[in-house]
Design an enzyme around this catalytic site. Structure first.
Site: not given
Ligand code: SAH
Ligand code: SF4
Length: 361
Positions: A93, A106, A113, A117, A120, A339
């Protein structure tokens, strides 16, 4: 995955070397880059100033395929989310976020991934594969072309953030080459300050950032407390906050200027006075900026979003203690484009395709 290189896997310098090895003239690079990045014509049969023999030779050495926009949707606030389908059936996406001042793309760096996390949506699907350089560059070209078709030639993408699906530093080499193409004056010619790489904190790759073209760096911190950070990001068990900051200190700040720390604010988890104190004592006030992201809920998420008043209080408290902090306005959450809400869905129906005059994958 195709074994044959894609023409968009190269910046002008590396393509010039590759052509030399093929016994082709180096001036061809200028012509090829002009057709692709200036004229945006991807159909090699239309490259009229290149001889038929040279075109045949290029066709036999490179792929020219273009992925498809299989679905797109625009939210109430104007954020457009796209699902891009690649040759092998995998999908990622990307999102275009518009504000008065800028239009930001973006983009994704991986299918899924590996970092996992817990907050996420993308992290819940695991890693399928890295995107190749051309699959990253083509997200920009597809988005630009869609904008042009949708809103006319005035609309342009001004900024790129590597904040879609995937961990960009886990796909270091391909993202490095894609960034070179974004910055290449013969390629897309974007300015360094217009690109932001966001990383979850992969220490060995952060230590190699001097090999990466100089772009803005954002670190996903989310907590200044190891216990809380490990609960949110399993990666913190391998690279804890101390190790992360030892690596961050080595980032050549001249090129990268200020570092942005992303902080997802989650109700009752990292939103207390104690969390503020920990952040203030951890971050260098001159070289840091905190970007507070109110947690975006998604189906099945186990965390809760904070109340608006709490977000405001958290931000003001940091400012009062001398830390530059801003709140990221949540955009596109009604279509799960905000995000952390990105996760490819294979079931969506195709919508309008951009006007490429090219071969489809
Ligand atoms: N993997 C990289 C970049 C992609 S994620 C990273 O983790 O930095 C991009 C941003 O979206 C990151 O700051 C991540 O922490 C945030 N993000 C992920 N899940 C989210 C959620 N459920 N609510 C708000 N931000 C989120
Ligand atoms: Fe991967 Fe989501 Fe963690 Fe970014 S926030 S490193 S996309 S699992």
């Amino acid at each position: 995955m195709s074994l044959i290189d894609h023409i968009l896997d190269y910046d002008s310098e590396s393509l010039s070397q590759r052509l030399k090895k093929m016994g082709m003239p180096s001036y061809l690079v200028n012509q090829i880059f002009d057709w692709i990045y200036c004229k945006r014509i991807f159909d090699i049969d239309q490259w009229s100033n290149i001889s038929l023999t040279n075109r045949e030779k290029l066709k036999s050495e490179f792929s020219f395929s273009i992925p498809k926009i299989v679905w797109n949707s625009t939210s109430k606030d104007g954020t457009t989310k796209f699902l891009i389908g690649f040759k092998d059936g995998h999908q990622v996406e990307m999102v275009i976020i518009s504000s008065l001042k800028r239009r930001t793309l973006c983009l994704s760096s991986q299918v899924g991934c590996a970092i996992g996390c817990t907050f996420c949506h993308t992290g819940t699907q695991g890693l399928t594969r890295n995107l190749s350089t051309h699959e990253v560059v083509l997200q920009f070209l597809l988005a630009s072309s869609w904008l042009k078709d949708d809103e006319g030639s005035e609309s342009k993408i001004s900024n790129i953030v590597y904040m879609g699906m995937g961990e960009p530093l886990h796909n270091f080499e391909n993202m490095k080459m894609a960034t070179k193409i974004f910055l290449d004056p013969k390629g897309l010619g974007l300015g360094q300050r217009r690109i932001t790489l966001s990383t979850s904190g992969l220490v060995p790759q952060i230590e190699k950032l001097d090999e990466f073209p100089p772009v803005n760096i954002a670190i996903s911190l989310h907590s200044a407390n190891d216990e809380v950070r490990s609960e949110l990001m399993p990666l913190n068990r391998a690279y804890d906050i101390k190790r992360l900051f030892q690596a961050i200190e080595k980032i050549p700040l001249k090129a990268f200027r200020r570092i942005t720390y992303e902080y997802i604010l989650i109700r009752d988890l990292n939103d207390s006075e104690e969390d503020i104190r920990a952040l203030v004592s951890l971050l260098n006030k001159k070289e840091s900026k905190v970007n507070i992201i109110p947690f975006n809920e998604f189906p099945g998420s186990r965390f809760k979003k904070p109340a608006d008043a709490l977000v405001e209080w958290f931000c003001e408290s940091l400012n009062k203690r001398g830390l530059v902090a801003t709140v990221r306005v949540t955009k596109g959450d009604d279509i799960l484009a905000a995000c952390g809400q990105l996760k490819s869905l294979a079931t969506k129906k195709p919508s309008k395709l951009p006007g490429f005059s090219s071969i489809e994958s």
